[in-house]
Design a protein around this motif. Structure first.
Motif, PDB file in Angstrom:
ATOM      1  N   HIS A  20      -2.561   2.069   9.163  1.00  0.00           N
ATOM      2  CA  HIS A  20      -3.901   1.894   8.592  1.00  0.00           C
ATOM      3  C   HIS A  20      -4.372   3.178   7.913  1.00  0.00           C
ATOM      4  O   HIS A  20      -5.104   3.982   8.492  1.00  0.00           O
ATOM      5  CB  HIS A  20      -4.879   1.451   9.684  1.00  0.00           C
ATOM      6  N   HIS A  22      -5.612   4.637   3.784  1.00  0.00           N
ATOM      7  CA  HIS A  22      -6.133   4.111   2.518  1.00  0.00           C
ATOM      8  C   HIS A  22      -5.772   4.993   1.335  1.00  0.00           C
ATOM      9  O   HIS A  22      -6.054   6.189   1.344  1.00  0.00           O
ATOM     10  CB  HIS A  22      -7.659   4.008   2.598  1.00  0.00           C
ATOM     11  N   LYS A 127      -4.179  -6.560   3.296  1.00  0.00           N
ATOM     12  CA  LYS A 127      -5.388  -6.092   3.972  1.00  0.00           C
ATOM     13  C   LYS A 127      -6.560  -6.959   3.534  1.00  0.00           C
ATOM     14  O   LYS A 127      -6.672  -7.310   2.368  1.00  0.00           O
ATOM     15  CB  LYS A 127      -5.658  -4.631   3.594  1.00  0.00           C
ATOM     16  N   HIS A 191      -9.215  -1.568  13.926  1.00  0.00           N
ATOM     17  CA  HIS A 191     -10.162  -0.901  14.836  1.00  0.00           C
ATOM     18  C   HIS A 191     -10.165  -1.543  16.229  1.00  0.00           C
ATOM     19  O   HIS A 191     -11.185  -1.490  16.924  1.00  0.00           O
ATOM     20  CB  HIS A 191     -11.586  -0.931  14.261  1.00  0.00           C
ATOM     21  N   ASP A 249      -7.251   5.278   9.641  1.00  0.00           N
ATOM     22  CA  ASP A 249      -8.237   5.286   8.544  1.00  0.00           C
ATOM     23  C   ASP A 249      -8.158   6.542   7.688  1.00  0.00           C
ATOM     24  O   ASP A 249      -9.038   6.773   6.852  1.00  0.00           O
ATOM     25  CB  ASP A 249      -9.675   5.084   9.033  1.00  0.00           C
TER      26      ASP A 249
END
Ligand SMILES: [Zn+2]
Length: 287
Positions: A20, A22, A127, A191, A249
């Motif tokens: 995860h 970005h 995603k 999460h 993240d």
């Protein structure tokens, strides 16, 4: 502060697998950073970003932490955007071999067809962001895409929990409804489902291909948002060892990368659990 490279080495791992992270087209990343910098409505609180810079620099930063595989997750907030993001993400994967080939989709006519085409073209993970997208996962415009993904077994990282800001579409209920229709979907609940940890954990226990990612969970920052991970769930999280995946993240985090790893180590679920979460599960899912 924990040293990520030493952390992986001491566990006997070849590195870290972060499902995860970005990476986005520069103009989109600029908008995302503006949201964080101004604590915009989707953020709702100060969020001083620890990492910013051009992609090459961020990729080098991940590498310096011993992260050997990672994703480049993007998501659309309106129609006619997903395929443009997908073109960019495929180009990114071509340039950066350590990155998974990522894609996204949106409730719009043709979603099923372009999801199928992207899978054929090598997409490894999708995603979807329910909160930013502002849609229900049970939207009929998504139905064909879910069918395609279910048949292909391609994982979908799904941000559906109500953190950091809940909407009419977030929470476990719509996802439970989706799974009732498509029980073989390989969902990776982002999460760990925060803040509805218990409900999403139960979905991962119930459905064979539903997994959780650790993104931002177990960190002091996230715990401080008012939804600390319930201690009472820890033994079940430990038992779910083969279905929990490291997510961070990065780069959109308000603390150093090592904080995520410290949060995981502090759970005291054992070295086997850490090995599975930080490397083995990602590498077997994306073999
Ligand atoms: Zn994210």
């Amino acid at each position: 502060m924990l040293d990520p490279v030493a952390f992986a080495r001491e566990l006997g791992l070849p590195g870290l697998f972060d499902v995860h992270t970005h990476f986005l087209p520069p103009q989109v990343m600029a908008k995302v950073r503006e949201q964080f910098d101004t604590a915009g409505p989707l953020i709702g609180r100060p969020w001083p970003l620890e990492y910013r810079g051009p992609d090459e620099e961020l990729v080098d930063t991940l590498r310096s932490f011993g992260v050997r595989r990672f994703s480049a997750l993007s998501y659309a907030h309106r129609p006619d955007m997903a395929e443009w993001l997908n073109d960019w993400a495929f180009g990114f994967a071509d340039r950066v071999p350590a990155a998974l080939r990522c894609a996204t989709f949106y409730p719009e006519p043709g979603a099923g067809a372009y999801v199928a085409a992207r899978i054929t073209a090598g997409a490894q993970v999708f995603k979807l962001h329910v909160q930013v997208g502002g849609f229900d996962v049970r939207d009929s415009l998504l139905d064909q895409a879910w069918g395609v993904l279910e048949d292909a077994g391609t994982p979908v990282v799904l941000h559906a929990g109500s953190g950091p800001v809940g909407t009419a579409y977030t929470g476990p209920e719509p996802v439970a409804g989706l799974l009732a229709e498509h029980p073989r979907l390989a969902l990776v609940i982002a999460h760990a489902g925060a803040p509805e940890y218990a409900e999403f954990l139960a979905l991962a226990e119930k459905y064979e291909r539903v997994m959780l990612d650790t993104t931002m969970a177990f960190t002091p920052f996230f715990d401080g948002l008012g939804a600390p991970y319930p201690r009472v769930l820890l033994s079940r999280l430990g038992a779910l060892k083969d279905k929990v995946l490291l997510g961070s993240d990065f780069p959109n985090i308000p603390y150093p990368y090592a904080t995520q790893l410290e949060g995981l180590a502090n759970l005291e679920l054992g070295d086997d659990w850490l090995r599975a979460v930080c490397w083995e599960n990602g590498s077997s899912l994306f073999r």
